[in-house]
Scaffold this motif. Structure first.
Motif, PDB file in Angstrom:
ATOM      1  N   THR A 175      29.974  70.185  52.602  1.00 57.90           N
ATOM      2  CA  THR A 175      30.260  69.399  53.811  1.00 57.90           C
ATOM      3  C   THR A 175      31.102  68.159  53.503  1.00 57.90           C
ATOM      4  O   THR A 175      30.876  67.084  54.053  1.00 57.90           O
ATOM      5  CB  THR A 175      28.962  68.994  54.550  1.00 57.90           C
ATOM      6  N   VAL A 177      33.982  66.880  54.556  1.00 57.58           N
ATOM      7  CA  VAL A 177      34.892  67.144  55.674  1.00 57.58           C
ATOM      8  C   VAL A 177      36.304  66.660  55.379  1.00 57.58           C
ATOM      9  O   VAL A 177      37.288  67.382  55.601  1.00 57.58           O
ATOM     10  CB  VAL A 177      34.351  66.489  56.971  1.00 57.58           C
ATOM     11  N   GLN A 181      39.721  68.943  55.167  1.00 61.94           N
ATOM     12  CA  GLN A 181      40.902  68.709  55.995  1.00 61.94           C
ATOM     13  C   GLN A 181      42.147  68.499  55.139  1.00 61.94           C
ATOM     14  O   GLN A 181      43.221  69.033  55.447  1.00 61.94           O
ATOM     15  CB  GLN A 181      40.661  67.505  56.903  1.00 61.94           C
ATOM     16  N   SER A 204      30.007  76.637  56.459  1.00 62.36           N
ATOM     17  CA  SER A 204      30.096  75.380  57.207  1.00 62.36           C
ATOM     18  C   SER A 204      29.120  75.283  58.364  1.00 62.36           C
ATOM     19  O   SER A 204      29.209  74.346  59.167  1.00 62.36           O
ATOM     20  CB  SER A 204      31.528  75.214  57.745  1.00 62.36           C
ATOM     21  N   SER A 207      27.497  72.099  59.856  1.00 63.73           N
ATOM     22  CA  SER A 207      28.288  71.048  60.494  1.00 63.73           C
ATOM     23  C   SER A 207      29.090  71.623  61.658  1.00 63.73           C
ATOM     24  O   SER A 207      30.021  72.406  61.442  1.00 63.73           O
ATOM     25  CB  SER A 207      29.246  70.410  59.474  1.00 63.73           C
ATOM     26  N   THR A 208      28.754  71.218  62.873  1.00 66.69           N
ATOM     27  CA  THR A 208      29.516  71.688  64.039  1.00 66.69           C
ATOM     28  C   THR A 208      30.946  71.153  63.989  1.00 66.69           C
ATOM     29  O   THR A 208      31.889  71.853  64.390  1.00 66.69           O
ATOM     30  CB  THR A 208      28.834  71.238  65.344  1.00 66.69           C
ATOM     31  N   HIS A 209      31.110  69.931  63.518  1.00 66.67           N
ATOM     32  CA  HIS A 209      32.443  69.336  63.431  1.00 66.67           C
ATOM     33  C   HIS A 209      33.340  70.156  62.508  1.00 66.67           C
ATOM     34  O   HIS A 209      34.502  70.455  62.835  1.00 66.67           O
ATOM     35  CB  HIS A 209      32.340  67.895  62.919  1.00 66.67           C
ATOM     36  N   LEU A 210      32.793  70.561  61.364  1.00 71.98           N
ATOM     37  CA  LEU A 210      33.556  71.336  60.399  1.00 71.98           C
ATOM     38  C   LEU A 210      33.852  72.733  60.936  1.00 71.98           C
ATOM     39  O   LEU A 210      34.970  73.257  60.776  1.00 71.98           O
ATOM     40  CB  LEU A 210      32.781  71.416  59.083  1.00 71.98           C
ATOM     41  N   LEU A 212      34.142  73.638  64.080  1.00 71.78           N
ATOM     42  CA  LEU A 212      35.166  73.524  65.125  1.00 71.78           C
ATOM     43  C   LEU A 212      36.544  73.342  64.502  1.00 71.78           C
ATOM     44  O   LEU A 212      37.530  73.954  64.960  1.00 71.78           O
ATOM     45  CB  LEU A 212      34.834  72.359  66.053  1.00 71.78           C
ATOM     46  N   TYR A 213      36.639  72.522  63.468  1.00 71.25           N
ATOM     47  CA  TYR A 213      37.926  72.301  62.789  1.00 71.25           C
ATOM     48  C   TYR A 213      38.453  73.624  62.227  1.00 71.25           C
ATOM     49  O   TYR A 213      39.637  73.952  62.394  1.00 71.25           O
ATOM     50  CB  TYR A 213      37.753  71.272  61.676  1.00 71.25           C
ATOM     51  N   GLU A 242      22.989  73.826  67.644  1.00 72.24           N
ATOM     52  CA  GLU A 242      24.294  73.374  68.135  1.00 72.24           C
ATOM     53  C   GLU A 242      25.417  74.230  67.565  1.00 72.24           C
ATOM     54  O   GLU A 242      26.388  74.540  68.263  1.00 72.24           O
ATOM     55  CB  GLU A 242      24.505  71.894  67.789  1.00 72.24           C
ATOM     56  N   THR A 243      25.305  74.603  66.298  1.00 63.03           N
ATOM     57  CA  THR A 243      26.319  75.478  65.707  1.00 63.03           C
ATOM     58  C   THR A 243      26.297  76.845  66.372  1.00 63.03           C
ATOM     59  O   THR A 243      27.351  77.441  66.625  1.00 63.03           O
ATOM     60  CB  THR A 243      26.088  75.623  64.191  1.00 63.03           C
TER      61      THR A 243
END
Length: 685
Positions: A175, A177, A181, A204, A207-210, A212-213, A242-243
Motif C-alpha cells: 500500500t 500509494v 503512482q 490492492s 485500499s479503495t483509493h489504490l 480506484l487508481y 468498501e472495496t
C-alpha cells in the motif's frame, strides 16, 4: 627499480592498483594476481563498507575514510569490492533498502556498482525471503526518493522477483500509494501477474483509493489468479466492504466462481463476512434457494469459527422460513448420505427439530458439517478443514472414537480425490495413524523419574475395523504411487510424502498385529500383508523395504496435528511385526540403496536386540554380506557387548567360502556354477 618490482611492493604482480592490470593475459584473471595480504585488505574494506551502508540514513553519505580507501584502488578493484555480498546482499542493495540516495549514487558513479545485482530481501510482514533487484527492494521498503533515482539511471522497472512479482505489484501489496503512482506514470506494467496469477488489483484490495487508481489506469477488474479468484473474492474474504462496493460498481462479476465453486455470496458466507453478506443479498439478484443456502452456510461459519451458537440458530431459522414460505417446501438438496462419522445424523427439517438441536452443542456441530457438505461438497477445501478441526476438537475432549471417525472420513476423501503422494493426504494419514498408535501404546510422563500413565477414556481403542480400513486405504494405491515416482521429473516433495506413507503403513501393520483377535481377523491380516510383501514396495530415497523400517528405532511418525513431537511413541524395532513380514515371504537379505540388509540396520547400537537379530538369523539373514561401507553384520554383532548370540550356529561353509573368495580376490568367474557366482558376488564389498 623495475616496474615489476614496484608492483610487487604494492602487493600485486603485473597489476597497478590505480590503473588496473598491466601485463595480465586475460581480463578476467587479473584478480588472481593479488597476493593474500591485499585480498584481506579488500575483504575488510568490503566488510566496512557494508557495515556503513547498514547504518546509513536517507541523507547519509559515506565517510571520508571509506571513500579514500575505495578511490585508492583502480576501477576494476572498486567494482569487485562493491560486488561482493554478505548474507546475500551487496552494498548498493543495502543502501537502496535504507533509502540513502547519496550513498547509492556514489556506489554507482564512482564504483560502477551493478544496478541490477540481486540480493535477499526479508519481507517483515510474513518473514519470507525474496531474491530481488535493488529497485524492488527500494519499492517494498517504501523509499520513494531512491525509487526515483533508480528509475532515472535506467533500472528495469518491470524486473520481477523470484516469485514473478513486479515492483509495482509489490508496492500495491505494501500500500505504498505514491510509489505505485510514480511507477505507473513511469511505465510500469500493472497487468503483469506473478507466478500464481496475482495481479496489482488483487494486491490492492485493502485500499479503495489504490483500487480506484488502478481501475482508472486500465486494470482488469475481473482478472483471475491461479485459483480462479478475482479481486472481488479477495476483498470479500478480507471483509473489505468498501472495496467490495467499489469493485461491483466498476464491473466486477459477483457470479464468477473460483476453482472450488465459490462466487461472491458463498465466499462471504465461508469467511463470515456478515456486512458484505447483507449487502450482496440486498443489492444483487439471487433465488430464494440461494439465499436460504447462504443463511445456512454463514450460520455454520459463525458456529465453527466463532462459537456463536445464537447467531447460527438465527440464520438457520431464517433459512427455514424461506424454505417453508414455498409450496412445496424447498428441499435441501443434494441429500447428504448417512455417515458413521456424523453418527448417521440428518439435517433438521422443522423448527421443532431445530429447537431440540439448539440445546445440544454436539448436535449443532454435526448439523454444521451436514450443511457444509451439502452446500460445498465433500471435497471443498473449507469442508475438509472443518472435518480436520472438528476431529481435533473431539480429540481434545477425549472423544477419541469420534475423532477417528471424522479423520478416517477425511482421509478417504483425500485418497479418493488426490493421491497418497499429495501433501494433504500424507498429513491426514500421519495424524490419524499417530493418534491410533498413541492410543494403543498409551502415553507415559516421567516427572521426577516416576512413571505415571496418562488416563485414556476408552481402553479398547483403536478397534481392528478402523485400523484395517486405514491400512486398506493406504495400500490400495501404493503400488501405483510407487510407479508414478519412476516417471521423470521426480519431485522431492512427492518422494518425501511416499516415504512418510510407508512409515504409516509399517505402523498400521503393527496395529493390525496387535488388534486382530479372531481367527478371521488374523487370516485377513496375513493375506493383506502377504499381498503387500509381494508388491515389493520400497522407500523412495533409500530404497528400504518394510523390513528395513521395522527393525529401526528411527521409524517414527510425526504429526502437525498433535503438538508433542518431543514425546514420540516408538514401537520399532518390533519382533512380532518382523515375524509377520518374514512369514509372509519378505526377503531378509534384501538390500537398500546403501546395500545394507535389514540385519545391517538391526545390528546398529541404537537398534540392537538379541531377540530380533536371532529372529532374522533364524530366517536366513546373512552375517557376512557387506554394504557399501564394507560393514558386515558379523563384525558389528561381535563388537557389541550386549551380544549373547552363538554366531557360529548361523555360519555355513558356503558363506565362509564366499567371504574368503571376496576377501582375497580369488578369481571365480566361469569356474563355479552361475548360482554360486551370484552368491559370491553378494559378499563382495
Amino acid at each position: 627499480m623495475s616496474s615489476s618490482n614496484s608492483n610487487s611492493d604494492n602487493g600485486t604482480a603485473g597489476l597497478n592498483l590505480k590503473t588496473g592490470p598491466t601485463n595480465v593475459g586475460r581480463d578476467n584473471d587479473w584478480l588472481s594476481y593479488i597476493v593474500p595480504s591485499m585480498q584481506r585488505k579488500i575483504t575488510k574494506l568490503n566488510y566496512d563498507l557494508i557495515e556503513e551502508c547498514k547504518r546509513c540514513k536517507e541523507d547519509s553519505v559515506l565517510s571520508k575514510a571509506i571513500r579514500d580507501d575505495l578511490e585508492s584502488y583502480c576501477r576494476d578493484i572498486r567494482r569487485e569490492i562493491v560486488k561482493k555480498m554478505r548474507n546475500g546482499c551487496a552494498p548498493l542493495f543495502i543502501a537502496c533498502k535504507r533509502g540513502s540516495v547519496p550513498v547509492a549514487e556514489y556506489l554507482v558513479t564512482v564504483c560502477e556498482a551493478d544496478i541490477e545485482q540481486r540480493g535477499l530481501y526479508e519481507v517483515p510482514e510474513d518473514h519470507t525471503f525474496h531474491f530481488v533487484t535493488p529497485l524492488w527492494c527500494a519499492v517494498v521498503s517504501g523509499k520513494l526518493p531512491m525509487v526515483k533515482y533508480l528509475i532515472r539511471i535506467g533500472c528495469d522497472i518491470n524486473a520481477t522477483s523470484d516469485s514473478g512479482s513486479t515492483p509495482v505489484r509489490s508496492a500495491c501489496f505494501m500500500t505504498h500509494v505514491e510509489i505505485v503512482q510514480y511507477l505507473v506514470e513511469a511505465g510500469a506494467d500493472i497487468k503483469k501477474p506473478n507466478i500464481n496469477g496475482g495481479t496489482c488489483l488483487i494486491n490492492s484490495v485493502q485500499s479503495t483509493h489504490l483500487c480506484l487508481y488502478l481501475i482508472n489506469k486500465g486494470a482488469d477488474v475481473n482478472a483471475k489468479d491461479i485459483q480462479e479468484k478475482t479481486a472481488l473474492h479477495y476483498a470479500i474474504q478480507e471483509h473489505r466492504l468498501e472495496t467490495t462496493k467499489l469493485l461491483l460498481e466498476h464491473g466486477a462479476d459477483p457470479y464468477v466462481r473460483s476453482r472450488y465453486g465459490d462466487d461472491a455470496l458463498r465466499t462471504a458466507c465461508i469467511k463470515g463476512a456478515n456486512q458484505i453478506f447483507d449487502y450482496l443479498k440486498t443489492h444483487l439478484e439471487y433465488s430464494d434457494e440461494r439465499i436460504a443456502e447462504a443463511h445456512e452456510l454463514i450460520g455454520s461459519t459463525f458456529l465453527d469459527e466463532h462459537n456463536e451458537t445464537r447467531v447460527a440458530i438465527l440464520h438457520w431459522r431464517l433459512a427455514h422460513h424461506i424454505r417453508a414460505s414455498h409450496t412445496p417446501y424447498l428441499e435441501k438438496l443434494p441429500k447428504v448420505p448417512l455417515r458413521k462419522a456424523y453418527g448417521n445424523a440428518v439435517e433438521f427439517t422443522t423448527l421443532e427439530e431445530l429447537d431440540n438441536i439448539a440445546t445440544d452443542m454436539d448436535a449443532m456441530r454435526i448439523q454444521s458439517l451436514l450443511i457444509c457438505e451439502r452446500i460445498l461438497g465433500i471435497t471443498h477445501k473449507d469442508m475438509l478443514f472443518r472435518l480436520t478441526f472438528r476431529g481435533a476438537s473431539y480429540a481434545d475432549a477425549l472423544q477419541l472414537q469420534r475423532c477417528i471417525d471424522l479423520w478416517r472420513l477425511l482421509l478417504e476423501v483425500r485418497v479418493a480425490h488426490c493421491s497418497i503422494l499429495h501433501f494433504d493426504t500424507c498429513y491426514a494419514a500421519q495424524a490419524l495413524v499417530r493418534l491410533m498408535v498413541d492410543l494403543h501404546k498409551r502415553k507415559w510422563n516421567q516427572p521426577n523419574g516416576e512413571m505415571n500413565p496418562i488416563v485414556i477414556l476408552d481402553d479398547v481403542l483403536p478397534i481392528f475395523e478402523d485400523v484395517f480400513g486405514v491400512f486398506s486405504l493406504m495400500t490400495d494405491t501404493i503400488v501405483e504411487a510407487q510407479e508414478l515416482l519412476q516417471v521423470r521429473p521426480v519431485f522431492k516433495k512427492q518422494q518425501e510424502n511416499f516415504d512418510r506413507i510407508l512409515k504409516c503403513v509399517a505402523h498400521l501393520i503393527f496395529l493390525l498385529n496387535s488388534t486382530a483377535t479372531t481367527h478371521e481377523q488374523k487370516k485377513l491380516v496375513f493375506c493383506s500383508v502377504r499381498d503387500l510383501v509381494r508388491a515389493n514396495v520400497r522407500s523412495a530415497f533409500t530404497c528400504d523395504t518394510l523390513l528395513h523400517l521395522c527393525v529401526s528405532r528411527l521409524n517414527v511418525i510425526k504429526s502437525g496435528y498433535l503438538n508433542d513431537e518431543n514425546n514420540l511413541t516408538i514401537v520399532f524395532p518390533n519382533a512380532k511385526v518382523i515375524k509377520l513380514l518374514v512369514d509372509c515371504g519378505m526377503n531378509v537379505n534384501a538390500k537398500n540403496e546403501a546395500k545394507s540388509t535389514p540385519l545391517h540396520v538391526a545390528v546398529q547400537p541404537y537398534n540392537y536386540s538379541n531377540d530380533i537379530i536371532s529372529l532374522l538369523l533364524e530366517h536366513g539373514a546373512d552375517l557376512d554380506q557387506p554394504n557399501k561401507s564394507d560393514e558386515r553384520p558379523f563384525n558389528l554383532i561381535v563388537s557389541n557387548p550386549a551380544n549373547t548370540i552363538p554366531l557360529m550356529n548361523f555360519m555355513n561353509l558356503k558363506c565362509l567360502a564366499a567371504t574368503v573368495i571376496s576377501k582375497y580376490k580369488i578369481p571365480y568367474h566361469n569356474q563355479i556354477p552361475k548360482l554360486l557366482q551370484d552368491f559370491v558376488k553378494q559378499h563382495e564389498p
